[in-house]
Motif scaffolding. Structure first.
Motif, PDB file in Angstrom:
ATOM      1  N   PHE A 188     -42.995 -62.498  42.483  1.00 37.59           N
ATOM      2  CA  PHE A 188     -42.843 -63.645  43.187  1.00 37.59           C
ATOM      3  C   PHE A 188     -41.389 -63.927  43.229  1.00 37.59           C
ATOM      4  CE2 PHE A 188     -47.271 -64.321  41.326  1.00 37.59           C
ATOM      5  CZ  PHE A 188     -48.011 -64.806  42.619  1.00 37.59           C
ATOM      6  N   ASP A 189     -40.987 -64.091  44.157  1.00 36.83           N
ATOM      7  CA  ASP A 189     -39.592 -64.403  44.682  1.00 36.83           C
ATOM      8  C   ASP A 189     -39.403 -66.211  44.501  1.00 36.83           C
ATOM      9  OD1 ASP A 189     -36.979 -65.380  45.349  1.00 36.83           O
ATOM     10  OD2 ASP A 189     -36.805 -63.983  47.090  1.00 36.83           O
ATOM     11  N   LYS A 190     -38.956 -66.682  43.551  1.00 40.84           N
ATOM     12  CA  LYS A 190     -39.110 -68.267  43.307  1.00 40.84           C
ATOM     13  C   LYS A 190     -38.544 -68.875  44.549  1.00 40.84           C
ATOM     14  CE  LYS A 190     -39.553 -71.700  40.522  1.00 40.84           C
ATOM     15  NZ  LYS A 190     -40.769 -72.190  39.870  1.00 40.84           N
ATOM     16  N   LEU A 191     -37.642 -68.468  45.443  1.00 42.46           N
ATOM     17  CA  LEU A 191     -37.066 -69.025  46.229  1.00 42.46           C
ATOM     18  C   LEU A 191     -37.941 -69.444  47.371  1.00 42.46           C
ATOM     19  CD1 LEU A 191     -33.457 -67.780  46.390  1.00 42.46           C
ATOM     20  CD2 LEU A 191     -33.984 -70.121  45.484  1.00 42.46           C
ATOM     21  N   VAL A 192     -38.742 -68.496  47.682  1.00 40.74           N
ATOM     22  CA  VAL A 192     -39.586 -68.814  48.708  1.00 40.74           C
ATOM     23  C   VAL A 192     -41.187 -68.940  48.257  1.00 40.74           C
ATOM     24  CG1 VAL A 192     -38.455 -67.529  50.393  1.00 40.74           C
ATOM     25  CG2 VAL A 192     -40.000 -66.326  48.959  1.00 40.74           C
ATOM     26  N   THR A 193     -41.232 -69.693  47.390  1.00 38.52           N
ATOM     27  CA  THR A 193     -42.532 -70.036  46.581  1.00 38.52           C
ATOM     28  C   THR A 193     -42.862 -71.739  47.010  1.00 38.52           C
ATOM     29  OG1 THR A 193     -42.200 -70.349  44.388  1.00 38.52           O
ATOM     30  CG2 THR A 193     -42.933 -68.029  45.514  1.00 38.52           C
TER      31      THR A 193
END
Length: 385
Positions: A179-184
């Motif tokens: 997961f990309d933290k910025l888009v979660t």
């Protein structure tokens, strides 16, 4: 039904196993450098005190070239990484800016599981994973920025038991998400007992979504803490999620609760965080369901069984995943079982993952079979793949 193995989230991320690669040289022609941090998380799993995985190296790939992000060279107990706890594998790794399509974890030796009785058994890594556990990703890394990536190992769906018991084998067949933290985003709340308001500690909680065919999928799994609180994080925005739980609490004497599902929460960049708290009703009329899987899985296969139930939400009834677990394979039979279920109507489906010679994985699904659970009895439902 056969399909390529793609555990797809809102970011289009998936795991596959394979061989080959072009070494760990730096990617060229991608412009100014950026920075990446890599963290490891996991969900709960029953029957184990520890799941220890030795991670030697973390790499990322662009256009067929592998870049080494770091060499942690340490053993991590995945079961310590639940309830919002993470392990930082890589901190401040420098890499060229650009688009990356694969990651991989290189594992070492000494992987083990500690069973509920305290015995320690080897955790076998299949030969198809010797070149690493590969994840398909889709990361755009901008120059001068820091990308935070979270990897969810999902131990509950990554360990195949062959002939359960002290003489059994435990095989690592990873189901992994990145997961990309910025888009979660996340959903959090508190689960309590409807009768007295006591917190439900240790309850399993799922975040579920529906694919384009209307089938439920598990997005994240966690457990409630001592106060009954939970957080389902790392949920890719742009999708709608439901919170589902059927608490079973206690060690020797169990308290079983009826299942509940929340309404759908549409996570977006503007509204990435939601709250859902619920009170659950205890149920003394409980039973179970079990059965065989045929044909018997081969050494390159592992089977997962999912238990479904129709639950009411404000938008109507939806069929959710209530339980999910790995089947146990013996020398001549393969079995599954779900206990401590409130009496009622359910359905079941088996998923078989086959590791192919080219390193890809194919999923075979059984037809969905109905099951009626009655109090004090175990229903038998056999599944064919």
């Amino acid at each position: 039904m056969h399909r390529s193995f793609a555990l797809v989230s809102g970011l289009g991320l998936a795991l596959f196993l394979g061989c080959g690669g072009s070494g760990s040289s730096r990617t060229s022609g991608m412009g100014t450098s950026a920075t990446m941090n890599v963290h490891l998380v996991d969900g709960p799993i029953a029957g184990f005190q520890e799941v220890n995985v030795n991670i030697q190296k973390v790499e990322i790939n662009s256009a067929g070239t592998w870049t080494t992000l770091g060499t942690p060279n340490r053993t991590v107990n995945l079961l310590n990484l639940v309830g919002g706890v993470d392990e930082t594998l890589i901190s401040g790794a420098t890499l060229p800016a650009g688009q990356y399509g694969q990651m991989r974890l290189i594992l070492g030796s000494g992987n083990t599981v500690k069973l509920s009785d305290g015995t320690v058994q080897p955790l076998k890594v299949p030969s198809g994973m010797e070149s690493g556990i590969k994840l398909i990703v889709n990361f755009d890394v901008a120059a001068g920025t820091t990308k935070d990536v979270w990897i969810d190992f999902d131990a509950a769906h990554s360990i195949q038991v062959i002939m359960a018991g002290a003489s059994g084998q435990y095989i690592l067949r990873p189901t992994i998400w990145a997961f990309d933290k910025l888009v979660t985003g996340s959903i959090h709340g508190v689960l309590t007992d409807a009768a007295g308001g006591a917190p439900l500690a240790g309850a399993t909680v799922y975040a579920e979504g529906f694919d384009g065919s209307g089938n439920a999928f598990l997005a994240r799994t966690t457990t409630t803490d001592a106060t009954g609180a939970y957080t389902l994080d790392l949920l890719p925005v742009g999708s709608t999620y439901y919170v589902v739980s059927q608490p079973v609490l206690g060690s020797t004497t169990l308290t079983v609760y009826d299942a509940k599902a929340s309404d759908g929460f549409a996570l977006s960049a503007a509204t990435p965080v939601f709250t859902y708290s619920a009170a659950f009703t205890a149920d003394t009329a409980v039973g179970g369901v079990s059965g065989n899987l045929t044909p018997l899985a081969t050494s390159s296969q592992s089977d997962q069984v999912r238990l479904f139930q129709s639950l009411s939400t404000s938008s109507g009834n939806h069929t959710f995943i209530l339980r999910s677990g790995m089947a146990t394979a013996g020398t001549s039979t393969e079995t599954y079982g779900f206990t401590s279920l409130p009496a009622g109507s359910y359905s079941l489906q088996a998923l078989r993952a086959t590791l192919n010679l080219d390193g890809t994985t194919t999923i075979t699904s059984s037809t969905v079979q109905p099951a009626t659970v009655t109090a004090g009895a175990t229903a038998t439902v056999n599944l064919t793949l």
